[in-house]
Design an enzyme around this catalytic site. Structure first.
Site, mmCIF file in Angstrom:
data_model
loop_
_atom_site.group_PDB
_atom_site.id
_atom_site.type_symbol
_atom_site.label_atom_id
_atom_site.label_comp_id
_atom_site.label_asym_id
_atom_site.label_seq_id
_atom_site.Cartn_x
_atom_site.Cartn_y
_atom_site.Cartn_z
ATOM 1 N N THR A 117 4.043 3.101 5.748
ATOM 2 C CA THR A 117 2.560 2.611 5.594
ATOM 3 C C THR A 117 1.817 3.602 6.434
ATOM 4 O OG1 THR A 117 0.978 0.817 6.183
ATOM 5 C CG2 THR A 117 3.260 1.015 7.315
ATOM 6 N N ILE A 118 0.529 3.887 6.193
ATOM 7 C CA ILE A 118 -0.207 4.906 7.026
ATOM 8 C C ILE A 118 -0.559 3.751 8.437
ATOM 9 C CG2 ILE A 118 -1.041 6.251 5.040
ATOM 10 C CD1 ILE A 118 -3.786 4.715 5.546
ATOM 11 N N ASP A 176 4.659 -4.235 6.391
ATOM 12 C CA ASP A 176 5.414 -5.603 6.744
ATOM 13 C C ASP A 176 5.296 -6.698 5.930
ATOM 14 O OD1 ASP A 176 2.762 -5.790 6.652
ATOM 15 O OD2 ASP A 176 2.520 -6.743 8.650
ATOM 16 N N ARG A 208 1.239 -5.508 -6.053
ATOM 17 C CA ARG A 208 1.205 -6.605 -5.032
ATOM 18 C C ARG A 208 1.596 -7.775 -6.167
ATOM 19 N NH1 ARG A 208 -0.667 -4.729 0.007
ATOM 20 N NH2 ARG A 208 -2.103 -2.981 -0.498
ATOM 21 N N GLY A 238 0.806 -1.173 0.034
ATOM 22 C CA GLY A 238 -0.125 0.095 0.042
ATOM 23 C C GLY A 238 0.795 1.299 -0.005
ATOM 24 N N ARG A 288 -5.248 7.528 2.434
ATOM 25 C CA ARG A 288 -3.739 7.136 1.807
ATOM 26 C C ARG A 288 -3.158 8.358 1.104
ATOM 27 N NH1 ARG A 288 -4.011 1.118 1.217
ATOM 28 N NH2 ARG A 288 -3.368 1.372 -0.994
ATOM 29 N N ARG A 333 -26.018 13.872 30.173
ATOM 30 C CA ARG A 333 -25.657 15.196 30.539
ATOM 31 C C ARG A 333 -25.726 16.266 29.573
ATOM 32 N NH1 ARG A 333 -20.444 16.595 29.446
ATOM 33 N NH2 ARG A 333 -19.062 14.922 28.635
ATOM 34 N N HIS A 384 -23.686 15.627 20.800
ATOM 35 C CA HIS A 384 -23.240 14.751 19.869
ATOM 36 C C HIS A 384 -22.343 13.506 20.399
ATOM 37 C CE1 HIS A 384 -20.011 17.508 19.656
ATOM 38 N NE2 HIS A 384 -19.243 16.209 19.613
ATOM 39 N N LYS A 436 -24.984 16.138 26.098
ATOM 40 C CA LYS A 436 -24.304 16.117 25.090
ATOM 41 C C LYS A 436 -24.756 16.183 23.720
ATOM 42 C CE LYS A 436 -20.372 13.768 24.600
ATOM 43 N NZ LYS A 436 -19.093 14.493 24.585
ATOM 44 N N ASP A 440 2.191 -0.054 11.882
ATOM 45 C CA ASP A 440 2.113 -1.256 12.372
ATOM 46 C C ASP A 440 3.306 -2.141 12.349
ATOM 47 O OD1 ASP A 440 1.997 -1.574 9.750
ATOM 48 O OD2 ASP A 440 0.322 -2.881 9.581
ATOM 49 N N VAL A 466 17.902 8.840 -3.287
ATOM 50 C CA VAL A 466 18.581 9.183 -4.455
ATOM 51 C C VAL A 466 19.642 10.058 -4.278
ATOM 52 C CG1 VAL A 466 18.207 10.004 -6.752
ATOM 53 C CG2 VAL A 466 16.689 8.483 -5.950
ATOM 54 N N ARG A 467 19.260 11.186 -3.431
ATOM 55 C CA ARG A 467 20.104 12.159 -3.488
ATOM 56 C C ARG A 467 21.181 11.770 -2.543
ATOM 57 N NH1 ARG A 467 16.915 17.398 -4.664
ATOM 58 N NH2 ARG A 467 16.194 16.931 -6.905
HETATM 59 P P1 ATP Z 1 0.554 -2.126 3.690
HETATM 60 O O1 ATP Z 1 0.642 -2.798 4.813
HETATM 61 O O2 ATP Z 1 0.807 -0.676 3.684
HETATM 62 O O3 ATP Z 1 -0.462 -2.606 2.707
HETATM 63 P P2 ATP Z 1 2.771 -4.267 2.773
HETATM 64 O O4 ATP Z 1 3.951 -4.047 2.485
HETATM 65 O O5 ATP Z 1 2.418 -5.035 4.172
HETATM 66 O O6 ATP Z 1 1.848 -2.815 2.666
HETATM 67 P P3 ATP Z 1 1.537 -6.457 1.245
HETATM 68 O O7 ATP Z 1 0.495 -6.587 0.113
HETATM 69 O O8 ATP Z 1 1.440 -7.292 2.436
HETATM 70 O O9 ATP Z 1 1.781 -4.915 1.669
HETATM 71 O O10 ATP Z 1 3.049 -6.850 0.820
HETATM 72 C C1 ATP Z 1 3.502 -6.214 -0.512
HETATM 73 C C2 ATP Z 1 4.293 -7.266 -1.474
HETATM 74 O O11 ATP Z 1 5.470 -7.769 -0.613
HETATM 75 C C3 ATP Z 1 3.548 -8.412 -1.717
HETATM 76 O O12 ATP Z 1 2.563 -8.368 -2.885
HETATM 77 C C4 ATP Z 1 4.607 -9.536 -2.076
HETATM 78 O O13 ATP Z 1 5.039 -9.288 -3.503
HETATM 79 C C5 ATP Z 1 5.573 -8.980 -1.109
HETATM 80 N N1 ATP Z 1 5.509 -9.979 -0.115
HETATM 81 C C6 ATP Z 1 4.767 -10.160 1.107
HETATM 82 N N2 ATP Z 1 4.901 -11.196 1.978
HETATM 83 C C7 ATP Z 1 5.890 -11.790 1.401
HETATM 84 C C8 ATP Z 1 6.965 -12.960 1.701
HETATM 85 N N3 ATP Z 1 6.204 -13.765 2.895
HETATM 86 N N4 ATP Z 1 7.713 -13.208 0.999
HETATM 87 C C9 ATP Z 1 8.133 -12.639 -0.076
HETATM 88 N N5 ATP Z 1 7.497 -11.354 -0.377
HETATM 89 C C10 ATP Z 1 6.458 -11.145 0.301
#
Ligand code: ATP
Length: 319
Positions: free
Chosen positions: A125-126, A103, A72, A11, A252, A211, A215, A213, A129, A24-25
């Protein structure tokens, strides 16, 4: 090390562009070439790779989304997919990779490191976690988007004396709901880490109503369940006019806040520093306002925890 690659995966989140710019920089500053990999691991396996120059990352620090796009890929979860990715990196002479994502993306980075390919993860990621960092890139912007929306809803909630259920994102984590709920003075915050009883929610609503409120705002993390269902139950059992808003993907997008831009710049640069020091298989993070790094393995084995003191405080302040 002469060449590094960079990709964004999973995401998207506001501030990813600022992180790309920093990587990059910082790398070019140290005479390292940078190659952008488009569409995450999917693009990596297909060789969707282009050299980035200083100017390639101009005029993006303030933009949401990711200029490298995201995707993905199920194939990349297989060992064959990962080897295909490494073959492409070797074909382009890329010595190491920076992965910006959540993650799931870190799991991919961990697999590359296990195959012996130097990889560093930057938490974007937003949802906030990811263990091993107090904050992820995009969280602060998402919070500001939520409070902006809830402030508006509050105006109409007061005018009509209604109860509003707001469902926010966060996957299995309650951070967005907790922080935004505290910032917005929500009467009740429901997060997956704490669970809830409907009796308690109804009792708090009744107390507020008695009391005088005008809303009530009930902030629901998506990990708890459907805001629509929760609103239906409240309406039926409390006999209070209840409306629900599911904020969805609005959370997002948008221009990253100053805080996210600064965090992204610091974490992106730190990732390059780790590679310059010959480190690999690590993630960068921020803990107690200090930049840190951890083995991706070790960080992913930990559980993300929500701030219990903040949760208790939110209850005390919304009596
Ligand atoms: P968000 O939590 O913000 O959605 P994310 O990185 O957790 O982001 P995922 O869709 O879980 O989003 O993972 C992104 C991509 O990472 C997956 O589509 C896949 O290509 C790769 N990936 C996820 N899990 C594994 C794994 N166990 N081994 C290898 N690649 C992985």
């Amino acid at each position: 090390m002469k060449r590094i690659g960079i990709l964004t995966s999973g995401g998207d989140s506001p501030g990813m562009n600022a992180a790309i710019r920093a990587v990059v920089r910082k790398a070019i500053y140290h005479d390292i070439e940078v190659f952008g990999i488009y569409y995450g691991y999917h693009g990596l396996m297909n060789g969707n790779i282009e050299k980035l120059e200083i100017g390639s990352v101009g005029d993006i620090i303030h933009r949401g989304g990711t200029m490298l796009y995201s995707a993905r890929s199920e194939e990349f979860k297989t060992s064959e997919g990962q080897k295909k990715g490494i073959e492409q990196l070797e074909k382009f002479g890329i010595d190491a990779l920076v992965v910006i994502g959540g993650d799931g993306s870190f799991q991919g980075a961990k697999k590359l490191a296990e195959h012996g390919y130097p990889t560093i993860g930057v938490p974007g990621t937003i949802d906030n976690d990811i263990p091993g960092t107090d904050f992820t890139i995009g969280f602060d912007t998402a919070l500001n988007t939520v409070i902006d929306a809830v402030d508006k809803i509050r105006d109409t909630a007061t005018s009509h004396e209604r109860t509003y259920v707001i469902e926010v994102m966060g996957r299995d984590a309650g951070d967005i709901a907790l922080w935004a709920g505290l910032a917005d003075g929500a009467e009740t915050i429901l997060i997956p880490e704490e669970g809830y009883s409907m009796e308690d929610v109804l009792a708090r609503l009744k107390r507020g109503h008695d009391r005088g409120k005008k809303h009530s705002i009930i902030m629901v993390a998506e990990g708890v369940g459907s805001g629509v269902e929760i609103a239906k139950e409240i309406q039926e059992r409390a006999n209070l006019e209840t409306r629900v808003t599911v904020l969805g993907h609005i959370q997002r997008g948008g221009s990253p806040t100053a805080s996210d831009r600064v965090l992204a710049s610091r974490l992106g640069a730190k990732a390059v520093e780790l590679l310059l020091n010959g480190e690999a298989g690590k993630m960068v993070g921020i803990e107690k306002n200090e930049l840190v790094s951890h083995d991706i393995d070790e960080a992913l084995a930990r559980e993300h925890v929500v701030d219990k003191d903040m949760y208790n405080l939110s209850k005390e302040l919304s009596i």
